[in-house]
Write a protein that holds these residues in place. Structure first.
Motif, PDB file in Angstrom:
ATOM      1  N   THR A   1       0.750  -1.140  -0.019  1.00 41.00           N
ATOM      2  CA  THR A   1      -0.039   0.050   0.134  1.00 41.00           C
ATOM      3  C   THR A   1       0.979   1.192   0.169  1.00 41.00           C
ATOM      4  O   THR A   1       2.026   1.066   0.592  1.00 41.00           O
ATOM      5  N   LYS A   2       0.296   2.358  -0.638  1.00 43.08           N
ATOM      6  CA  LYS A   2       1.126   3.564  -0.550  1.00 43.08           C
ATOM      7  C   LYS A   2       0.532   4.352   0.506  1.00 43.08           C
ATOM      8  O   LYS A   2       0.905   5.492   0.614  1.00 43.08           O
ATOM      9  N   ASN A   3      -0.483   3.785   1.285  1.00 45.95           N
ATOM     10  CA  ASN A   3      -1.049   4.811   2.157  1.00 45.95           C
ATOM     11  C   ASN A   3      -0.004   5.342   3.455  1.00 45.95           C
ATOM     12  O   ASN A   3      -0.098   6.493   3.725  1.00 45.95           O
ATOM     13  N   PRO A   4       0.784   4.477   3.737  1.00 44.52           N
ATOM     14  CA  PRO A   4       1.596   5.121   4.933  1.00 44.52           C
ATOM     15  C   PRO A   4       2.509   6.227   4.411  1.00 44.52           C
ATOM     16  O   PRO A   4       2.560   7.492   5.134  1.00 44.52           O
ATOM     17  N   PHE A   5       3.161   6.368   3.011  1.00 40.97           N
ATOM     18  CA  PHE A   5       3.838   7.509   2.809  1.00 40.97           C
ATOM     19  C   PHE A   5       3.030   8.467   2.044  1.00 40.97           C
ATOM     20  O   PHE A   5       3.128   9.693   2.186  1.00 40.97           O
TER      21      PHE A   5
END
Length: 223
Positions: free
Chosen positions: A130-134
């Motif tokens: 997932t790209k959510n954290p960054f």
């Protein structure tokens, strides 16, 4: 002559060897053209270890994708922490993408193979990619720039993240076809440096608030 001491088992090292061999082979040949036998042959481990640590070939491919995503996520967070202002943080991020894709070509190749598969390994309910954290960190940086009047207020942050990745990724994903069609060696460091400088100019010309004071790009200031 004293009896040979048994070599102590190291589960983490064995798992890492399997994973590294899988990343190399999957990146080069794709999921379908690589067999478990080829992976264990390169990793020099017993075949049952693959199923012990990963469960299946599909799960091993998912682990390979997860590993290369972790690598780029680490450099993303590190890159923005090297900047002071929102503008400098995003500049460092673009530079880090060019550097990362140079030294980690397996990331580009694995993602290209997975896109040919229509992302079937990324749609699992339990996947870790997932790209959510960054993306949340990226959003906070852009919002800081908007709050200080440095960036435009109408930016779509998710699309801006896509633009950041795409502008850098194309130099590696399409390196050979573009080099042939444009008669420009995209593998040449000087050519990529010129490309990066233009990417920086295009991005900051596009996101800068027109009423903000004119400032020098971070890369120019460092020269």
């Amino acid at each position: 002559m004293p009896p040979r001491q048994p070599v102590p088992r190291n589960p983490d090292r064995t798992r890492r060897r399997i994973l590294q061999a899988a990343i190399r082979l999957f990146a080069k040949h794709g999921f379908h053209a690589v067999s478990v036998d080829q992976i264990v042959g390169q990793a020099r481990v017993n075949k049952r270890m693959v199923y012990h640590y990963f469960g299946s070939k599909d799960a091993l491919f998912e682990a390979a994708l997860s590993e290369v995503y972790k690598r780029i996520e680490e450099i993303e967070f590190h890159a923005v922490e090297r900047g002071r202002s929102p503008r400098e943080k995003l500049s460092r991020l673009l530079e880090s993408y060019f550097e990362f894709l140079d030294v980690e070509p397996e990331f580009t190749r694995l993602l290209q193979w997975e896109n040919l598969e229509k992302g079937r390994h990324l749609t699992k309910e339990n996947h870790l990619l997932t790209k959510n954290p960054f993306l949340e960190r990226f959003r906070a940086i852009v919002q800081d720039g908007v709050a200080t009047g440095e960036f435009r207020a109408d930016l779509d942050v998710t699309h801006l993240m896509i633009h950041f990745i795409g502008l850098c990724f194309i130099y590696h994903s399409n390196q050979f076809s573009l080099s042939q069609s444009l008669e420009l060696d995209l593998g040449n460091a000087k050519v990529k440096e010129r490309g990066l400088n233009q990417v920086l100019s295009l991005v900051f010309q596009g996101i800068t608030n027109p009423s903000a004071p004119v400032s020098v790009l971070p890369t120019e200031a460092a020269v």
